[in-house]
Design an enzyme around this catalytic site. Structure first.
Site, PDB file in Angstrom:
ATOM      1  N   GLU A   7       0.797  -1.228   0.000  1.00 25.39           N
ATOM      2  CA  GLU A   7       0.000   0.000   0.000  1.00 25.39           C
ATOM      3  C   GLU A   7       0.825   1.271   0.000  1.00 25.39           C
ATOM      4  OE1 GLU A   7      -3.394   0.335   2.581  1.00 25.39           O
ATOM      5  OE2 GLU A   7      -3.627  -1.828   2.658  1.00 25.39           O
ATOM      6  N   ASP A  80      -2.473  -4.573   3.134  1.00 28.30           N
ATOM      7  CA  ASP A  80      -2.657  -4.789   4.571  1.00 28.30           C
ATOM      8  C   ASP A  80      -3.572  -5.975   4.880  1.00 28.30           C
ATOM      9  OD1 ASP A  80      -1.012  -2.722   5.178  1.00 28.30           O
ATOM     10  OD2 ASP A  80      -2.587  -1.266   5.572  1.00 28.30           O
ATOM     11  N   ASP A  82      -6.254  -6.681   6.500  1.00 35.27           N
ATOM     12  CA  ASP A  82      -7.581  -6.447   7.065  1.00 35.27           C
ATOM     13  C   ASP A  82      -8.583  -6.322   5.929  1.00 35.27           C
ATOM     14  OD1 ASP A  82      -6.933  -4.009   5.979  1.00 35.27           O
ATOM     15  OD2 ASP A  82      -7.207  -2.855   7.821  1.00 35.27           O
ATOM     16  N   GLU A  84     -10.031  -3.726   4.591  1.00 34.98           N
ATOM     17  CA  GLU A  84      -9.682  -2.686   3.624  1.00 34.98           C
ATOM     18  C   GLU A  84      -8.525  -3.147   2.736  1.00 34.98           C
ATOM     19  OE1 GLU A  84     -11.075   0.340   3.040  1.00 34.98           O
ATOM     20  OE2 GLU A  84     -12.655  -0.102   4.479  1.00 34.98           O
ATOM     21  N   TYR A 296       0.744  -5.280  12.902  1.00 32.40           N
ATOM     22  CA  TYR A 296      -0.307  -4.478  12.256  1.00 32.40           C
ATOM     23  C   TYR A 296      -1.218  -3.837  13.293  1.00 32.40           C
ATOM     24  CZ  TYR A 296      -3.673  -3.033   8.741  1.00 32.40           C
ATOM     25  OH  TYR A 296      -4.489  -2.280   7.929  1.00 32.40           O
ATOM     26  N   ARG A 298      -4.283  -2.215  12.951  1.00 34.74           N
ATOM     27  CA  ARG A 298      -5.755  -2.210  12.852  1.00 34.74           C
ATOM     28  C   ARG A 298      -6.249  -3.624  13.108  1.00 34.74           C
ATOM     29  NH1 ARG A 298      -4.440   1.363   8.638  1.00 34.74           N
ATOM     30  NH2 ARG A 298      -5.104   3.496   9.094  1.00 34.74           N
ATOM     31  N   HIS A 343      -6.362 -10.735  13.650  1.00 34.14           N
ATOM     32  CA  HIS A 343      -4.901 -10.746  13.646  1.00 34.14           C
ATOM     33  C   HIS A 343      -4.438 -10.869  15.084  1.00 34.14           C
ATOM     34  CE1 HIS A 343      -6.054  -9.001   9.917  1.00 34.14           C
ATOM     35  NE2 HIS A 343      -6.352  -7.837  10.447  1.00 34.14           N
TER      36      HIS A 343
END
Length: 888
Positions: A7, A80, A82, A84, A296, A298, A343
């Site tokens: 990203e 990432d 997640d 998103e 990570y 989030r 996670h």
């Protein structure tokens, strides 16, 4: 060579280092596609078809990936880990397929890693998979819902409630939480109560404090001592009796550490301990993650990988000794309803490295230290205490006192970390008591009655708001920061200190939605919708079924508001907010009767600016107004009405202060047919218009002031107050666009500056013009740009310090001290600025080869051997922050 897409450019640089020359690592710069902000981007009539568009800033990034695939026909999506991130991978795959960069024989795989470390990245590459479509469909459902709510409900607000800016599926519910708390505070009526504390001394003279708990043989409740008289009677009862210890009870107790951080608890603790907002916390954590320092950030998972637990236990033993390591590892279970993004917790990637061992910016160091300490603490031994309760009383049993305290026998995890509290709480258990034995006679040193009043519930901080949203099941960890930021950006809520206070706009929007869209700002409804979306991500529900059920009822609710008139809406809101806007008067009269004309009724009105106020129904005959909210006699006395506030008379003219379109101003005399432009002068921002007095207003109306003809050319020199403060002007008139202007140091100088001072200032201004092109000295020289060459300096600007490179000026964030700014961060700021200005980017590219040749010739030759020249543009794509994730 496979093409790996992540990203952010910072992450791409780090991962490229781990993977080596066998991979081409590029950045997507966040989301590459989004729904165009126009009607029809989601079409319920066509089975919720969604029309996606590649953002203009993203086209060059997609092209760079496509160009790389033209040579290396394998794509690895490593965004990432997640929802998103999964969506970004899906968007990339779809966009590249549409432009035929992904062919039938192009291998496409998805890899995820929870930390940017060499081991995590290389292990992830060994375990590729396909894009997780249920997770993508959960994203699609959320994005469609947010669009349908925003693009259908916001226009209703614009039409029916002037000044309202937007509504959102989650933001409106969050706003309701804040507004309801404010209404609780306003409706709160405090209640008096008293307590009695006694300072006692043991036979050995050691003092401690006890509180009265029993009076007249009865256990006291909170409000049993309701006034001073009752408190004084209690004091008399204590002072007239001999006291001794009736019991001493010591009990062992223990405290366990808190679970490791997930997104919401990290935001809460950073707010409590550092005053960091949710957005600042996540931005700082993002940089720590991209640098490979933490996992990570989030996540709503609190479990820890087995190898991480082993590392934590080893680090604890090495630093603090074996006594601080429990016999068995601590296991934490998720309490969140949704853990589909399960996670790990947020933890350091290397447990042995504390903040002092890393070179970090101040905010990063504070946040890393917090994460490191919490992670170690969660695997440490419990703290062991001994809690003691001492009962003291009179022989007749009429008076009883109690003292509590504790002793820490073994500090355990408290040696490293203790969780913060949302509000200050006095805990008597934290006190230490002297050695006390049963039947000891107590000496009364002081008996003190204390008056108290019950307190309203506190306003929310960002920490307590996030905690409340989490309790209600509203939103998800990755969206909390953007939601809290959005309601502040919309000016629905303001932040004072660290407390969130609803603005008038926020109250009105909430009142409107609660009356006409009650279901859609309901806590249970919003939480239930989140649960349905979680089922989609778990492949237990079809996302289009969820959308269909929502749209059927929501579109009907929108249609019902079509015929609403603004006056009808305002009157309804008047009724809803009546206890707040028109509280009962002391004399029992009508609280809505106009105090000015005595005939009209007060009601809420809105201005085009979006502000609300209370006005009289007899307008324009009666121009009474007051600010939105409960009446404030003191504020009303100093308020400025539409007719202006009369300050007094000067030379037979009324002097009034008005609130105008461009701010407050003073005026001499009324506006008439003969005098349509009476003398006026703006009131400086430094002078509160409500507090302005006649003398100050007359001084303002004396401006512009003639200082006199300039001694060199006879042209008039004036003193005046303008948009940017006090200044002098050397010109034929103040309206002359030519001439020379020079700033004065303060407002008072405009009324006192003389010709000598004016001539000096004008001469200095003319001299400074002649010196243009001479750069101001930097406040810090950082060296040459590591990639492009050319000096990078920190300069002092009008709006604060900034980084200067060539013709690029990049503002330094307020949270970063210029002395702490690293070259790496400075380059990021420069790149972010370049990304916003295509012209500057183009100029920088032209200059780059010359700079590079002059400053870094050897490095460039080495780079040329490693990669073909065609890939250079993709590698040098403009650095920009990843696109904002879904705001809900």
């Amino acid at each position: 060579m496979p093409v790996v897409v992540v990203e952010s450019p910072a992450k791409a640089k780090t991962i490229n280092k781990y993977l080596g020359d066998n991979y081409t690592v590029l950045a997507s710069y966040g989301h590459v596609r989004d729904l165009p902000p126009k009607d029809g981007s989601v079409d319920p009539e066509r089975d919720f078809e969604m029309l996606w568009e590649i953002a203009s800033d993203s086209k060059k990034h997609v092209k760079a990936i496509a160009d790389a695939l033209a040579k290396d026909n394998e794509l690895i999506l490593a965004t990432d880990p997640d929802r998103e991130g999964e969506a970004i991978s899906w968007h990339l795959q779809e966009a590249l397929t549409k432009r035929k960069s992904i062919k039938k024989d192009t291998p496409v795989s998805r890899v995820v890693f929870n930390a940017i470390t060499k081991n995590a990245v290389t292990e992830a590459m060994k375990n590729p998979r396909q894009v997780d479509m249920p997770l993508v469909e959960a994203y699609l459902a959320r994005r469609a819902l947010d669009y349908l709510v925003g693009f259908n409900l916001s226009p209703v607000l614009w039409r029916k409630l002037p000044g309202a800016k937007s509504a959102g599926r989650v933001q409106s519910v969050t706003l309701r939480i804040i507004v309801e708390r404010e209404m609780e505070i306003e409706a709160f009526r405090n209640r008096e109560y008293w307590s009695v504390k006694v300072l006692l001394a043991t036979p050995r003279g050691q003092e401690f404090e006890a509180r009265l708990v029993t009076l007249a043989g009865k256990k006291l409740d909170k409000f049993d001592l309701g006034n001073q008289t009752q408190a004084e009677m209690a004091v008399q009862a204590i002072t007239s009796r001999d006291l001794s210890v009736t019991s001493v009870e010591a009990k062992p107790a223990s405290r366990n550490p808190s679970a490791p951080f997930m997104t919401s608890t990290l935001q809460q603790e950073a707010s409590r301990k550092f005053g960091m907002g949710a957005r600042q916390t996540m931005s700082t954590a993002q940089r720590l993650y991209e640098a490979g320092h933490i996992t990570y950030m989030r996540t709503d998972g609190i479990d820890m990988a087995p190898e991480a637990v082993v590392m934590a236990r080893d680090a604890i033993k090495e630093r603090f000794g074996a006594d601080y390591v429990p016999d068995q590892p601590r296991i934490y279970k998720n309490k969140a309803k949704n853990a589909q993004e399960a996670h790990e917790c947020i933890r350091p990637t290397e447990m042995t490295r504390d903040a002092a061992s890393l070179k970090l910016e101040p905010d990063q160091a504070k946040l890393y230290d917090l994460i490191w300490k919490r992670t170690l603490a969660c695997q440490m031994e419990s703290a062991r205490m001994e809690r003691t309760t001492v009962e003291v009383g009179a022989k007749d049993g009429q008076v009883g006192l109690r003292a509590t305290g504790q002793v820490v026998l073994f500090d355990g995890f408290l040696k490293v970390y203790e969780e913060g509290r949302d509000d200050d709480v006095v805990d008597d258990d934290d006190k230490r008591l002297p050695q006390i034995s049963k039947d000891d006679k107590m000496d009364k040193r002081a008996v003190t009655p204390e008056q108290h009043f019950t307190q309203p519930p506190p306003r929310y901080t960002e920490a307590t708001l996030v905690k409340r949203m989490e309790e209600l099941g509203i939103g998800r960890p990755s969206t909390y920061a953007s939601i809290v930021t959005t309601i502040q950006d919309r000016e629905y809520v303001r932040k004072e200190g660290n407390r969130l206070i609803p603005e008038d706009k926020g109250r009105l929007v909430t009142a409107f939605l609660e009356n006409y869209f009650r279901r859609y700002v309901g806590y249970d409804f919003t939480a239930d919708l989140e649960d349905q979306l979680d089922k989609v991500s778990a492949a237990d529900a079809n996302y289009k079924d969820v959308l269909s059920r929502f749209w059927r009822d929501f579109s009907a609710a929108i249609a019902e508001t079509a015929d609403l008139r603004i006056t009808e809406v305002l009157e309804k809101i008047n009724e809803v907010l009546e206890p707040h806007l028109f509280p009962a008067t002391e004399d029992g009269g009508d609280p809505r009767l106009c105090p000015n004309c005595g005939a009209g009724r007060l009601s809420m009105r809105t201005a085009r600016s979006g502000g609300a106020f209370i006005g009289c129904s007899n307008y324009p005959e009666c121009r009474y107004t007051r600010p939105f909210g409960p009446p404030d006699p003191e504020a009303e006395a100093s308020a400025i009405s539409p007719d202006g506030k009369l300050l007094g008379e000067d030379m037979g003219d009324e002097i009034r202060v008005f609130k105008g379109r461009f701010g407050p101003y003073v005026q001499r005399g009324p506006m008439t047919e003969e005098n349509k432009k009476p003398p006026r002068q703006s009131v400086p921002k430094e002078w509160p218009a409500e507090e302005l007095e006649l003398e100050a207003a007359v001084r303002l109306l004396s401006l512009p002031r003639e200082i006199g003809p300039h001694p060199e050319d006879g042209v008039m020199v004036w003193a005046n107050i303008g948009r940017y403060g006090a200044y002098i002007k050397h010109a034929e008139s103040t309206s002359d666009r030519g001439g020379t202007n020079a700033n004065l140091e303060g407002l008072d100088e405009v009324f006192s500056v003389g010709m000598n001072r004016a001539v000096q200032l004008l001469a200095e201004k003319v001299a400074s013009r002649g010196g243009r092109g001479k750069a101001a000295p930097p406040i810090r020289e950082m060296g040459d740009h590591p990639d492009m060459g050319g000096a990078v300096n920190i300069m002092e600007g009008k709006y604060g310090p900034y980084v200067k490179w060539e013709k690029v000026n990049a503002t330094i964030p307020k949270e970063i001290e210029p002395a702490d700014l690293t070259m790496e961060r400075a380059v990021e700021l420069i790149e972010e600025k370049l990304a916003k200005s295509p012209a500057k980017r183009k100029a920088a590219k032209k200059a780059a080869p010359k700079k590079a040749a002059a400053n870094k010739a050897p490095a460039k030759k080495a780079a040329a051997k490693k990669a073909p020249a065609k890939k250079a543009p993709a590698k040098k794509a403009a650095t920009k922050k990843p696109a904002a994730k879904s705001e809900e």
